[in-house]
Design a protein around this motif. Structure first.
Motif, PDB file in Angstrom:
ATOM      1  N   UNK A 106      29.636  44.716  40.015  1.00 13.05           N
ATOM      2  CA  UNK A 106      30.915  44.065  39.741  1.00 13.05           C
ATOM      3  C   UNK A 106      31.927  44.526  40.784  1.00 13.05           C
ATOM      4  N   UNK A 107      32.646  43.585  41.357  1.00 11.76           N
ATOM      5  CA  UNK A 107      33.740  43.891  42.277  1.00 11.76           C
ATOM      6  C   UNK A 107      35.020  43.295  41.727  1.00 11.76           C
ATOM      7  N   UNK A 108      36.012  44.157  41.464  1.00  9.36           N
ATOM      8  CA  UNK A 108      37.309  43.720  40.966  1.00  9.36           C
ATOM      9  C   UNK A 108      38.303  43.778  42.130  1.00  9.36           C
ATOM     10  N   UNK A 109      38.821  42.645  42.536  1.00  8.39           N
ATOM     11  CA  UNK A 109      39.809  42.594  43.613  1.00  8.39           C
ATOM     12  C   UNK A 109      41.165  42.284  43.017  1.00  8.39           C
ATOM     13  N   UNK A 110      42.072  43.262  43.069  1.00 12.05           N
ATOM     14  CA  UNK A 110      43.398  43.119  42.467  1.00 12.05           C
ATOM     15  C   UNK A 110      44.445  42.966  43.556  1.00 12.05           C
ATOM     16  N   UNK A 111      45.329  41.993  43.401  1.00  8.80           N
ATOM     17  CA  UNK A 111      46.390  41.779  44.371  1.00  8.80           C
ATOM     18  C   UNK A 111      47.485  40.969  43.683  1.00  8.80           C
ATOM     19  N   UNK A 112      48.559  40.706  44.396  1.00 10.74           N
ATOM     20  CA  UNK A 112      49.656  39.894  43.876  1.00 10.74           C
ATOM     21  C   UNK A 112      49.935  38.777  44.865  1.00 10.74           C
ATOM     22  N   UNK A 113      50.395  37.646  44.343  1.00 12.53           N
ATOM     23  CA  UNK A 113      50.646  36.485  45.183  1.00 12.53           C
ATOM     24  C   UNK A 113      51.731  35.639  44.537  1.00 12.53           C
ATOM     25  N   UNK A 114      52.485  34.921  45.361  1.00  8.90           N
ATOM     26  CA  UNK A 114      53.470  33.964  44.853  1.00  8.90           C
ATOM     27  C   UNK A 114      52.813  32.598  44.725  1.00  8.90           C
ATOM     28  N   UNK A 115      52.919  31.986  43.530  1.00  6.03           N
ATOM     29  CA  UNK A 115      52.388  30.648  43.306  1.00  6.03           C
ATOM     30  C   UNK A 115      53.545  29.675  43.140  1.00  6.03           C
ATOM     31  N   UNK A 116      53.499  28.512  43.767  1.00  6.30           N
ATOM     32  CA  UNK A 116      54.590  27.537  43.668  1.00  6.30           C
ATOM     33  C   UNK A 116      54.871  27.165  42.215  1.00  6.30           C
ATOM     34  N   UNK A 117      56.130  27.205  41.843  1.00  4.14           N
ATOM     35  CA  UNK A 117      56.527  26.837  40.495  1.00  4.14           C
ATOM     36  C   UNK A 117      56.259  27.882  39.447  1.00  4.14           C
ATOM     37  N   UNK A 118      55.559  28.954  39.821  1.00  4.62           N
ATOM     38  CA  UNK A 118      55.190  29.996  38.855  1.00  4.62           C
ATOM     39  C   UNK A 118      55.875  31.315  39.201  1.00  4.62           C
ATOM     40  N   UNK A 119      55.902  31.656  40.482  1.00  4.05           N
ATOM     41  CA  UNK A 119      56.483  32.917  40.909  1.00  4.05           C
ATOM     42  C   UNK A 119      55.419  33.965  41.154  1.00  4.05           C
ATOM     43  N   UNK A 120      55.820  35.216  41.112  1.00  6.84           N
ATOM     44  CA  UNK A 120      54.910  36.319  41.409  1.00  6.84           C
ATOM     45  C   UNK A 120      53.868  36.457  40.315  1.00  6.84           C
ATOM     46  N   UNK A 121      52.608  36.553  40.730  1.00 10.17           N
ATOM     47  CA  UNK A 121      51.495  36.702  39.784  1.00 10.17           C
ATOM     48  C   UNK A 121      50.623  37.872  40.213  1.00 10.17           C
ATOM     49  N   UNK A 122      50.203  38.674  39.241  1.00  8.27           N
ATOM     50  CA  UNK A 122      49.152  39.655  39.469  1.00  8.27           C
ATOM     51  C   UNK A 122      47.824  38.961  39.229  1.00  8.27           C
ATOM     52  N   UNK A 123      46.900  39.164  40.149  1.00  7.67           N
ATOM     53  CA  UNK A 123      45.622  38.465  40.095  1.00  7.67           C
ATOM     54  C   UNK A 123      44.486  39.471  40.176  1.00  7.67           C
ATOM     55  N   UNK A 124      43.458  39.257  39.375  1.00  7.31           N
ATOM     56  CA  UNK A 124      42.225  40.023  39.495  1.00  7.31           C
ATOM     57  C   UNK A 124      41.072  39.041  39.695  1.00  7.31           C
ATOM     58  N   UNK A 125      40.394  39.167  40.800  1.00 11.44           N
ATOM     59  CA  UNK A 125      39.173  38.385  41.044  1.00 11.44           C
ATOM     60  C   UNK A 125      37.996  39.243  40.624  1.00 11.44           C
ATOM     61  N   UNK A 126      37.221  38.746  39.679  1.00 15.44           N
ATOM     62  CA  UNK A 126      36.066  39.486  39.160  1.00 15.44           C
ATOM     63  C   UNK A 126      34.802  38.827  39.698  1.00 15.44           C
ATOM     64  N   UNK A 127      34.114  39.502  40.613  1.00 17.02           N
ATOM     65  CA  UNK A 127      32.870  39.000  41.180  1.00 17.02           C
ATOM     66  C   UNK A 127      31.729  39.795  40.574  1.00 17.02           C
ATOM     67  N   UNK A 128      30.918  39.156  39.755  1.00  8.98           N
ATOM     68  CA  UNK A 128      29.853  39.849  39.025  1.00  8.98           C
ATOM     69  C   UNK A 128      28.498  39.260  39.385  1.00  8.98           C
ATOM     70  N   UNK A 129      27.516  40.156  39.541  1.00  8.05           N
ATOM     71  CA  UNK A 129      26.151  39.710  39.745  1.00  8.05           C
ATOM     72  C   UNK A 129      25.796  39.558  41.219  1.00  8.05           C
TER      73      UNK A 129
END
Length: 828
Positions: A106-129
């Motif tokens: 499992x690889x958890x990639x955590x970062x933050x990004x600005x999404x249009x109309x939403x604003x700042x978001x914390x994101x975790x990409x979970x790559x499993x298997x």
């Protein structure tokens, strides 16, 4: 007026797709073998308030919520495997956590990004298997403080049909009942100052009494609890007084939902013992909110209030006071706030659990998105499908920010990565550290960011006046003034300095007033060691109660810098007064140091932390007498203090009393390195570099943002050190950075004399080095040529002509304003 944070609704998005797992493979040249287990890495978006922290187990901790990932049986990921973390691309504030869950990588990639109309978001990409055996279910457990985080408004969770989440209160999703657990109490608060090194009381008391929240200058501290509308509760509030020894000095008043709860004397249980006050509380207006406010009572002589802990219990029998003091009831409370902790750790939480099936032989990617300010409108703007374009977007934003910085080109990629990562770390934490961060940003040529940080320093000074009377000392006024002066000299923006000048003068006049109060003779008619020094406070009779040499070294230096600024700005009316204040302060401080020096039986000795004492618990602060102030440069007493401190090391770092948790202090090591540079002990400075890197996390950050700022400044000085009027280039770089074929370079580095560029190349085994140096005309330059084999420099050519002004490992010349070519030859 009390200020209360407003809770936002939380939105979580889960999208599932099948992709391959790819990981960057950056080289690592330091071991991280000593990295502490409690280091957290900030992620965020430049300009957005606050940061989210990635914990060592891969979890995310925000101000009032947490996202963590567990195994199918609820155990943490670290139960059977180690989570190995790294920074994406080696330096970006985007954290990759690798582990295995039930045999599934499992690889958890955590970062933050600005999404249009939403604003700042914390994101975790979970790559499993892919899993190697049968289906390997991975359980994602999203933990957050109870309250709006589990309410329906603004909540939208989507998937591609393979995974669905339902069961939120108010949402009708009968097709799947997701597990929701937890209690309905939550909290958040706003602190005005935090003391993280508050001494712990003696006896069997809870660790929460070792930290406190501070309400400076009558400012209230407010915490809001989410409760059942109309519910009744017991609120317990804990204090431990360390400063005052007698009653009647610090009187604090607790107000609950506008109703006065009573005044407490923080020494009412006796010196050295914490106090807990309990109050019956009721949500009278039925809005589901309970505000607990603590502030100094109007009648209190000391208008600085303290607060250590708040507990919330159901109504009924009051909790046992002794058990509260021991911490035995923390987990029985509906909510508990450790007020001195920056995270305000809650024991009341709630969780959503959802299962991500991983098919044999197939990788699966899931995304968890947390908008920081969610509303029903912004939730509708969340994309239904997510891909690695989010990572690319975040990467490009940070690359653009770091491209504007002046970053040395070094043969040691990890040292350079740390430089970039440290810049990102302090940019993500705009509220701290003030002066040291501003100084580092100035060194890196990010002048706009530095000015915004300095403006925050002014706002703090204006809002906490008179700051010269506070222990925090406006982050020590000398440090703040140093940051302003450095910025003016390196950026050339004297207009900014001119705008700040009235505030700096106001600070110096406050310092003078504080010093005037310390000019009192003792009972024998003699000057005490604190005579003419800066006070940290006064006792009940307005007599000086404490002083610290570190504050005095820095503050005297600040006065000298304001004097230089007055001259540069043509403020002739201030110059004479500043000169007199500087000379008087310098005389008093010199006399005090001479009288207070502690002689030890073994021939060692030291300048104590506190005038007239033998205190050695914070001797590292006395390094300011060398760098940057140069106040005791060449003084034998400071040399002996340095020798004593040199004997206090662990794992290559400064250690002992006054060091950070674990007994070692990478931030202080940066100061020690610069002291060695000032003393011409360049190899000692270089030796500290790797120890400092070893005591960080693999994500290229430290627990303290102050360390990141100190690292930037230290590495810059190792490459280009302004030693008085002389510019020393490559003076303290490790010698192994100049092995065959390696080079060190920097372009357009801001210095006090202007922009400087140079490139130093090595053919060490051939006994040759060459350099091209460009600096403003007339600048005295010393280029250090540190041969990795300690070979002796024997001859130099400057622009093709023989040059005699050199030593065994340096060459000195005056810059011409155009590139100067240096060719050097060495012999064993």
């Amino acid at each position: 007026m009390s200020r209360v944070c407003c809770r936002r609704a939380s939105v979580w998005v889960l999208a599932v797709a099948c992709t391959a797992v790819t990981m960057p493979a950056g080289a690592r040249h330091v071991s991280f073998r000593f990295a502490g287990p409690d280091i957290e890495t900030p992620i965020g978006v430049l300009g957005a308030p606050g940061a989210t922290y990635v914990l060592p187990d891969g979890s995310l901790r925000a101000a009032d919520e947490r996202i963590s990932f567990r195994q199918a049986d609820g155990r943490p990921l670290t139960a059977d495997a180690t989570v190995r973390q790294s920074a994406l691309d080696g330096y970006l504030p985007m954290v990759v956590s690798d582990t295995r869950v039930g045999g599934v990588p499992v690889a958890l990639t955590a970062f933050a990004v600005d999404l249009p109309g939403v604003g700042t978001c914390d994101v975790v990409r979970v790559a499993a298997g892919p899993s190697r055996g049968g289906p390997g279910p991975l359980v994602l457990r999203a933990e957050m403080t109870a309250g709006d985080g589990l309410r329906a408004e603004g909540a939208r969770l989507t998937s591609d049909g393979r995974v669905r989440l339902a069961g939120l209160p108010g949402e009708g999703h009968p097709e799947l009942a997701a597990e929701v657990e937890g209690r309905a109490a939550g909290h958040f608060g706003e602190y005005h100052g935090v003391g993280t090194f508050w001494p712990r009381p003696e006896g069997q008391y809870s660790p929460v009494f070792a930290t406190m929240c501070i309400g400076w200058r009558s400012q209230p501290m407010t915490y809001r609890f989410r409760v059942e509308p109309g519910g009744s509760y017991v609120v317990a509030v804990g204090f431990w007084e360390w400063h005052w020894k007698e009653r009647g000095h610090r009187l604090v008043e607790t107000t609950i939902d506008g109703q006065a709860g009573g005044v407490v004397d923080t020494v009412s249980a006796g010196t050295g013992h914490p106090v807990v006050a309990q109050y019956a509380a009721h949500d009278a207006d039925g809005n589901g909110l309970l505000d607990v406010t603590v502030a100094a009572a109007r009648s209190a002589p000391d208008q600085n209030s303290i607060l250590n802990v708040i507990w919330l219990f159901p109504a009924g029998s009051p909790p046992d006071g002794d058990a509260l003091l021991r911490g035995d009831l923390d987990r029985e409370a509906l909510a508990m706030v450790d007020c001195g902790s920056l995270s305000d750790r809650p024991f009341s939480d709630a969780a959503i659990r959802l299962s991500l099936p991983v098919a044999p032989g197939r990788p699966t990617t899931a995304w968890v998105v947390r908008p920081r300010d969610a509303t029903r409108e912004t939730a509708s703007q969340l994309p239904g499908e997510l891909d690695d374009g989010l990572i690319d977007r975040a990467r490009q934003v940070w690359e653009a920010v770091l491209r504007d910085a002046v970053i040395p080109d070094l043969p040691h990629p990890v040292a350079t990565d740390f430089y970039r990562a440290s810049l990102a770390q302090i940019l993500l934490q705009p509220d701290r550290p003030g002066p040291t961060a501003a100084n580092a940003l100035t060194y890196a040529g990010l002048f706009g960011h530095a000015e915004r940080r300095l403006a925050c320093c002014l706002d703090r000074q204006r809002g906490n006046t008179p700051s010269h009377e506070a222990a925090a000392q406006w982050d020590w006024p000398g440090q703040a003034i140093w940051a302003f002066a450095t910025h003016a000299r390196l950026s050339g923006n004297w207009d900014f300095m001119a705008r700040a000048y009235p505030d700096l003068m106001r600070e110096v006049r406050g310092i003078a007033a504080s010093r005037a109060r310390s000019k009192r003779l003792d009972a024998q008619g003699e000057r005490p060691p604190t005579y003419g020094l800066l006070l940290l406070g006064t006792d009940d009779s307005d007599a000086p109660s404490a002083a610290r040499y570190a504050h005095d070294f820095w503050t005297l230096y600040g006065i000298e810098l304001v004097l230089s600024g007055a001259r540069a700005l043509g403020r002739t009316s201030d110059v004479a007064w500043l000169e007199a204040e500087r000379e008087d302060f310098s005389s008093c401080l010199t006399e005090s140091v001479a009288r207070s020096f502690v002689e030890l039986p073994d021939g060692q000795g030291y300048i104590p932390s506190t005038p007239g004492s033998q205190e050695d618990a914070a001797l590292w602060g006395n390094l300011a007498a060398l760098y940057p102030t140069r106040f005791l440069l060449g003084d034998s007493r400071m040399a002996r203090t340095m020798a004593l401190l040199g004997s206090r090391q662990a794992e290559g770092l400064p250690a002992g009393p006054g060091s950070a948790s674990g007994g070692m202090a990478p931030r202080i090591a940066c100061d020690v390195a610069r002291c060695h540079m000032l003393l011409g002990e360049y190899d000692k400075a270089a030796e500290l570099l790797y120890a400092i890197l070893d005591h960080a996390s693999p994500t290229r950050c430290w627990m303290e943002a102050e360390t990141a700022a100190a690292y930037i400044s230290m590495l810059r000085d190792m490459v280009a050190f302004e030693d008085g009027g002389t510019l020393r280039l490559a003076s303290a770089v490790p010698r192994d950075w100049l092995l065959d074929g390696q080079s060190i370079a920097v372009r357009d580095l801001p210095t006090a004399v202007g922009r400087v560029s140079f490139r130093l190349r090595s053919d060490a085994t051939q006994g040759r080095m060459s350099a091209d140096v460009r600096a403003p005309r007339g600048t005295p330059v010393v280029l250090h040529l540190r041969h990795p084999g300690l070979w002796r420099l024997t001859s130099v050519k400057l622009n093709g002509r023989e040059w005699a002004d050199h030593g065994t490992d340096w060459v000195r010349f005056a810059a011409s304003g155009t590139p100067t070519r240096v060719e050097a030859r060495f012999e064993e």
